[in-house]
Motif scaffolding. Structure first.
Motif, PDB file in Angstrom:
ATOM      1  N   GLY A 150       0.817  -1.211   0.000  1.00 32.66           N
ATOM      2  CA  GLY A 150       0.000   0.000   0.000  1.00 32.66           C
ATOM      3  C   GLY A 150       0.848   1.257   0.000  1.00 32.66           C
ATOM      4  O   GLY A 150       0.585   2.207  -0.746  1.00 32.66           O
ATOM      5  N   GLY A 151       1.883   1.287   0.831  1.00 32.37           N
ATOM      6  CA  GLY A 151       2.761   2.452   0.882  1.00 32.37           C
ATOM      7  C   GLY A 151       3.538   2.651  -0.400  1.00 32.37           C
ATOM      8  O   GLY A 151       3.733   3.784  -0.857  1.00 32.37           O
TER       9      GLY A 151
ATOM     10  N   ALA B 110       2.948   6.727  -6.785  1.00 31.48           N
ATOM     11  CA  ALA B 110       1.933   7.503  -7.509  1.00 31.48           C
ATOM     12  C   ALA B 110       2.071   8.990  -7.196  1.00 31.48           C
ATOM     13  O   ALA B 110       1.963   9.838  -8.089  1.00 31.48           O
ATOM     14  N   LEU B 111       2.309   9.332  -5.927  1.00 30.99           N
ATOM     15  CA  LEU B 111       2.522  10.738  -5.550  1.00 30.99           C
ATOM     16  C   LEU B 111       3.734  11.303  -6.280  1.00 30.99           C
ATOM     17  O   LEU B 111       3.702  12.442  -6.780  1.00 30.99           O
ATOM     18  N   HIS B 112       4.798  10.516  -6.347  1.00 34.42           N
ATOM     19  CA  HIS B 112       6.020  11.007  -6.991  1.00 34.42           C
ATOM     20  C   HIS B 112       5.814  11.190  -8.492  1.00 34.42           C
ATOM     21  O   HIS B 112       6.274  12.187  -9.065  1.00 34.42           O
TER      22      HIS B 112
ATOM     23  N   GLY C 105       5.124  15.061 -12.708  1.00 30.94           N
ATOM     24  CA  GLY C 105       4.104  15.736 -13.494  1.00 30.94           C
ATOM     25  C   GLY C 105       3.291  14.839 -14.401  1.00 30.94           C
ATOM     26  O   GLY C 105       2.631  15.320 -15.328  1.00 30.94           O
ATOM     27  N   ASP C 106       3.277  13.526 -14.161  1.00 32.99           N
ATOM     28  CA  ASP C 106       2.438  12.635 -14.955  1.00 32.99           C
ATOM     29  C   ASP C 106       0.962  12.910 -14.681  1.00 32.99           C
ATOM     30  O   ASP C 106       0.582  13.288 -13.576  1.00 32.99           O
ATOM     31  N   GLY C 107       0.127  12.649 -15.676  1.00 34.98           N
ATOM     32  CA  GLY C 107      -1.305  12.652 -15.464  1.00 34.98           C
ATOM     33  C   GLY C 107      -1.726  11.379 -14.758  1.00 34.98           C
ATOM     34  O   GLY C 107      -0.975  10.397 -14.703  1.00 34.98           O
ATOM     35  N   PRO C 108      -2.957  11.346 -14.190  1.00 35.81           N
ATOM     36  CA  PRO C 108      -3.394  10.164 -13.436  1.00 35.81           C
ATOM     37  C   PRO C 108      -3.455   8.894 -14.286  1.00 35.81           C
ATOM     38  O   PRO C 108      -3.139   7.810 -13.796  1.00 35.81           O
TER      39      PRO C 108
ATOM     40  N   PHE D  82       1.965   1.394 -13.367  1.00 38.41           N
ATOM     41  CA  PHE D  82       1.985   0.322 -12.369  1.00 38.41           C
ATOM     42  C   PHE D  82       1.613  -1.036 -12.948  1.00 38.41           C
ATOM     43  O   PHE D  82       1.655  -2.035 -12.225  1.00 38.41           O
ATOM     44  N   VAL D  83       1.254  -1.092 -14.203  1.00 35.44           N
ATOM     45  CA  VAL D  83       0.837  -2.364 -14.789  1.00 35.44           C
ATOM     46  C   VAL D  83       1.919  -3.443 -14.667  1.00 35.44           C
ATOM     47  O   VAL D  83       1.606  -4.595 -14.316  1.00 35.44           O
TER      48      VAL D  83
END
Length: 466
Positions: free
Chosen positions: A292-293, A299-301, A307-310, A317-318
């Motif tokens: 989880g961490g 994702a935050l980084h 500056g990646d989009g969601p 992460f795939v």
């Protein structure tokens, strides 16, 4: 050494075959996991459309997790009282109805309330998945079913991020954020129809009872722990949060003492004495803390630091989810004598992957293609630890204790993920925007994986579970 796939037999009782049983319950599990992360991507659109406040948006996103974690033990015990099939269908119906009302909500307050109801439906449904697997699969079939269960857990969160990004970007018929909830409705209705026909019949033991004081005490303790963990960072860790967590720990102590005297304890003593269960629970907890961490901070980084989009961040992460899933589905092909050793090797490989965040992101960019390799290796390592560990932890549990074991493991999974997000998310954000933030966080995750490996050492010294 006895293979973990040949222990604790059960009798299959599926109406349409075990494959259909597994497909239905794992699809329900996948939807519940998906909704932990799918709403994160839609958060900015929800805020703009409903005029939600900052705290309101937090509760829209986190209300699901709060209700889910708080009621898992309750859902497990209700499954033991009324039967896992009946409770799975009831939880699925509530989850589906709440998803519909979430998608139609016209105000911030309504959406918060419906998200809480959605989390409650998931909490009633999810513990039954493990119960149904425990009661209806035996030997190697059970090990395969638990491996598929692990693969679903691995892919659900990542799939939520990707699907959420796709649905919000598509803006179907001008509905903006609403499809992230409405997508559950046709799937839920199809599963309700399939489950009514294909899930095995319930046979409820007559000696079951409900420890209502213990249930209320445990639920209150979990809520006092989870609420400040979920909301703490955004609220700058206020005093009330620390007081709440202290009260939660105290209530857990009261619960542990009271359970010894309860006529129908939520966690029977014989369950805690099941071979390998306690080391397994601790190992699963630390595995989920790191997973989880890891997902949250990377994702935050990617979105904040790079500056990646969601959607792009979710797709990144795939490889990690694929590594976790592939290993979860194939580890049984190795010789049985190696199965327990895989747990320790998996933790070690995951720790190396976490520690590798510093050199991969050290140059300030995305670190490609090393990033995708690192994610795949880390996911594979954690899958190598998690899937055999889950099988060993549940192999010695008696069928009559399946509901309680399911509640305990499901709660452990959810609390581990919440703890990982809260702890390592806070570490990363407290150091950000320093370039050291992701590296320090990675080394902290690696240390946590080492602790998880230490917790499972008793399993390696036990040649047999009986």
């Amino acid at each position: 050494m006895t293979s973990v796939a040949t222990l604790a037999p059960a009798v299959p009782r599926s109406r349409r075959g075990p494959g259909w049983t597994l497909a239905v319950v794992l699809a329900g599990q996948f939807m519940a996991i998906l909704d932990v992360s799918i709403v994160n991507v839609a958060a900015p659109t929800i805020r703009a459309a409903l005029g939600a406040s900052g705290s309101g948006l937090q509760l829209i996103i986190s209300g699901y997790t709060i209700a889910y974690a708080m009621l898992l033990i309750t859902g497990a015990r209700l499954g033991g009282l009324s039967g896992p099939r009946r409770m799975f269908l009831l939880g699925l119906a509530l989850f589906t109805a709440a998803s519909l009302t979430c998608g139609l909500a016209g105000s911030e307050g309504a959406l918060i309330g419906f998200r809480l109801a959605q989390g409650a439906g998931a909490a009633f449904m999810v513990p039954q998945v493990l119960s149904i697997i425990q009661l209806n699969f035996a030997g190697a079939a059970r090990a395969r079913a638990l491996s598929a269960y692990s693969a679903v857990l691995a892919g659900g969160i990542v799939a939520g991020q990707v699907l959420g990004g796709l649905l919000v970007t598509a803006d179907l018929f001008g509905t903006q954020w609403r499809p992230v909830f409405l997508v559950n409705v046709p799937i839920g209705l199809a599963l309700l129809a399939a489950g009514a026909r294909m899930l095995p019949s319930d046979h409820v033991p007559r000696d079951q009872g409900l420890d209502l004081p213990g249930l209320l005490c445990f639920s209150a303790a979990v809520s006092l722990l989870v609420i400040p963990l979920v909301l703490g960072h955004e609220q700058h860790w206020p005093l009330w949060g620390w007081c709440s967590m202290a009260a939660g720990v105290a209530l857990l102590g009261v619960f542990a003492v009271a359970e010894r005297r309860a006529r129908h304890p939520l966690v029977p003593g014989r369950l805690l004495r099941a071979p390998g269960l306690l080391p397994g629970v601790l190992g699963v907890f630390f595995a989920m803390v790191t997973w989880g961490g890891f997902l949250f901070t990377v994702a935050l980084h990617l979105q904040g630091g790079i500056g990646d989009g969601p959607l792009r961040a979710g797709l990144t992460f795939v490889p990690g989810a694929a590594g976790f899933a592939v290993v979860s589905l194939t580890w049984r092909r190795l010789p049985a004598r190696l199965h327990r050793g895989l747990i320790l090797a998996g933790f070690a490989l995951a720790a190396l992957g976490y520690a590798g965040l510093s050199p991969v992101f050290g140059g300030g960019g995305r670190g490609e293609p090393l990033l995708e390799i690192l994610l795949a290796v880390t996911g594979a390592g954690l899958g190598l630890a998690y899937s055999p560990l889950f099988t060993v932890a549940l192999a010695g549990v008696e069928p009559r204790d399946a509901p309680d074991a399911s509640g305990l493991m499901s709660t452990t999974l959810q609390l581990g993920q919440v703890m990982g997000v809260a702890t390592f998310g806070s570490v990363y954000l407290s150091l950000s925007p320093s370039s050291r933030a992701i590296g320090v966080t990675g080394f902290g995750l690696a240390a946590c994986a080492v602790v998880g490996a230490a917790c499972v050492l008793p399993l390696l010294r036990r040649p047999r579970l009986s």
